[in-house]
Enzyme design. Structure first.
Site, PDB file in Angstrom:
ATOM      1  N   HIS A 164      25.504  28.607  42.916  1.00 43.91           N
ATOM      2  CA  HIS A 164      26.552  27.892  43.654  1.00 43.91           C
ATOM      3  C   HIS A 164      26.288  26.396  43.444  1.00 43.91           C
ATOM      4  CE1 HIS A 164      27.168  31.295  46.814  1.00 43.91           C
ATOM      5  NE2 HIS A 164      28.255  31.221  46.077  1.00 43.91           N
TER       6      HIS A 164
ATOM      7  N   CYS B  76      23.678  25.982  53.021  1.00 42.18           N
ATOM      8  CA  CYS B  76      24.445  27.236  52.930  1.00 42.18           C
ATOM      9  C   CYS B  76      24.815  27.770  54.303  1.00 42.18           C
ATOM     10  CB  CYS B  76      23.627  28.330  52.250  1.00 42.18           C
ATOM     11  SG  CYS B  76      23.174  27.998  50.577  1.00 42.18           S
TER      12      CYS B  76
HETATM   13  N1  ARG Z   1      22.919  35.889  49.512  1.00 44.92           N
HETATM   14  C1  ARG Z   1      24.010  34.968  49.437  1.00 44.92           C
HETATM   15  C2  ARG Z   1      24.775  35.200  48.133  1.00 44.92           C
HETATM   16  O1  ARG Z   1      24.201  35.449  47.145  1.00 44.92           O
HETATM   17  C3  ARG Z   1      23.533  33.554  49.553  1.00 44.92           C
HETATM   18  C4  ARG Z   1      24.651  32.554  49.630  1.00 44.92           C
HETATM   19  C5  ARG Z   1      24.200  31.122  49.586  1.00 44.92           C
HETATM   20  N2  ARG Z   1      25.265  30.248  49.882  1.00 44.92           N
HETATM   21  C6  ARG Z   1      25.468  29.059  49.317  1.00 44.92           C
HETATM   22  N3  ARG Z   1      26.435  28.330  49.770  1.00 44.92           N
HETATM   23  N4  ARG Z   1      24.759  28.612  48.313  1.00 44.92           N
HETATM   24  O2  ARG Z   1      25.956  35.158  48.063  1.00 44.92           O
END
Ligand code: ARG
Length: 283
Positions: free
Chosen positions: A183, A276
């Site tokens: 992300h 996050c």
């Molecule tokens: N376990 C989640 C996923 O893989 C973590 C999300 C992290 N969120 C972020 N905004 N970076 O989707």
């Protein structure tokens, strides 16, 4: 003195949405950090979340908490950054890439509608909310979007269309190439309109070039990036980040910011850290 007080009072506090980690766990693996055999310490996760919330409030922001009522099938819902990208009262919701998270859209859509937002969503085009869309520039004139692992470039056309307002903005599609930084909020963190932290190797060469033209960039080492140093919550001059990123903390101080460390170990087991777990409601 009186004038200064009046100015401070007039400034609206930053509002942040957090989702209580009621059902948080690592039950599947959709990024390289997640291993269901490495169990989450649930009590510790709840303490870390509560401390993060308090730290954000102490920095001067107001935290709104969404209860994940009925969302017991969605252990990743604590990552509210992924809910949507927002502009004024409009929310363009995430359509999660992996089936494991797709059902979260329903709960976020409900929350945003109940809280006075106009919502837009797709069931076809993958997009993962503010996790892949960061505002920067004067008056939020730039939106930096991560493209590739979780977000389809076609979502950017939709965002430009649905979030259009009198204040124009430009969207930049930036391809992410390192699976650990899937992300954009794991490898880029705008501190204000003009400066951002970044871990450059998470971006392809074209994205690196384009980003350099748009914003001043403070490099983050691989060591600190792996501690999620770029996944920081910025509240005015305070930058809240996972503990241990000493070099990044020094670099933040050098440009006039106050780094505050929190422990995010349980959330890092899921591939997420401080930022996050937050969604800015009034950037
Ligand atoms: N376990 C989640 C996923 O893989 C973590 C999300 C992290 N969120 C972020 N905004 N970076 O989707």
């Amino acid at each position: 003195m009186a004038a200064a007080t009046a100015t401070n009072a007039a400034k609206t506090a930053k509002k942040i949405l957090m989702v209580r980690p009621t059902y948080f766990d690592v039950k599947y693996s959709i990024n390289p950090w997640m291993d269901p055999r490495n169990p989450v310490n649930v009590d510790k996760a709840h303490d870390q979340w509560a401390t993060l919330k308090k730290t954000i409030e102490a920095a001067g922001a107001v935290v709104e908490v969404m209860e994940p009522n009925g969302a017991d099938q969605y252990p990743d819902m604590v990552f509210s950054a992924n809910a949507a990208v927002l502009r004024n009262n409009k929310a363009y919701l995430a359509n999660f890439f992996y089936p494991e998270r797709k059902g979260e859209q329903f709960f976020y859509n409900k929350w945003f509608k109940e809280n006075g937002y106009e919502t837009y969503l797709s069931h076809e085009i993958a997009f993962e909310g503010a996790g892949d869309a960061l505002w920067a520039g004067k008056n939020q004139s730039k939106l930096f979007c991560g493209v590739g692992p979780r977000t389809d470039v076609r979502a950017l056309y939709e965002i430009a269309d649905k979030l259009r307002s009198d204040e124009p903005f430009k969207i930049f599609g930036l391809r992410l190439v390192d699976p650990r930084f899937y992300h954009i909020d794991t490898c880029l963190c705008p501190l204000n309109a003009d400066i951002a932290l970044w871990y450059k190797y998470a971006f392809d060469h074209v994205a690196q070039f384009n980003l350099r033209n748009e914003i001043d960039l403070i490099p983050v080492s691989e060591k600190d990036a792996s501690r999620f140093a770029c996944n920081a919550v910025v509240v005015d001059q305070t930058v809240i980040l996972n503990e241990g990123a000493e070099e990044t903390a020094r670099n933040l101080e050098r440009v006039g910011y106050k780094p505050v460390f929190v422990q995010m170990s349980e959330f890092i087991k899921s591939g997420g850290s401080a930022k996050c777990c937050t969604l800015a409601l009034n950037e």
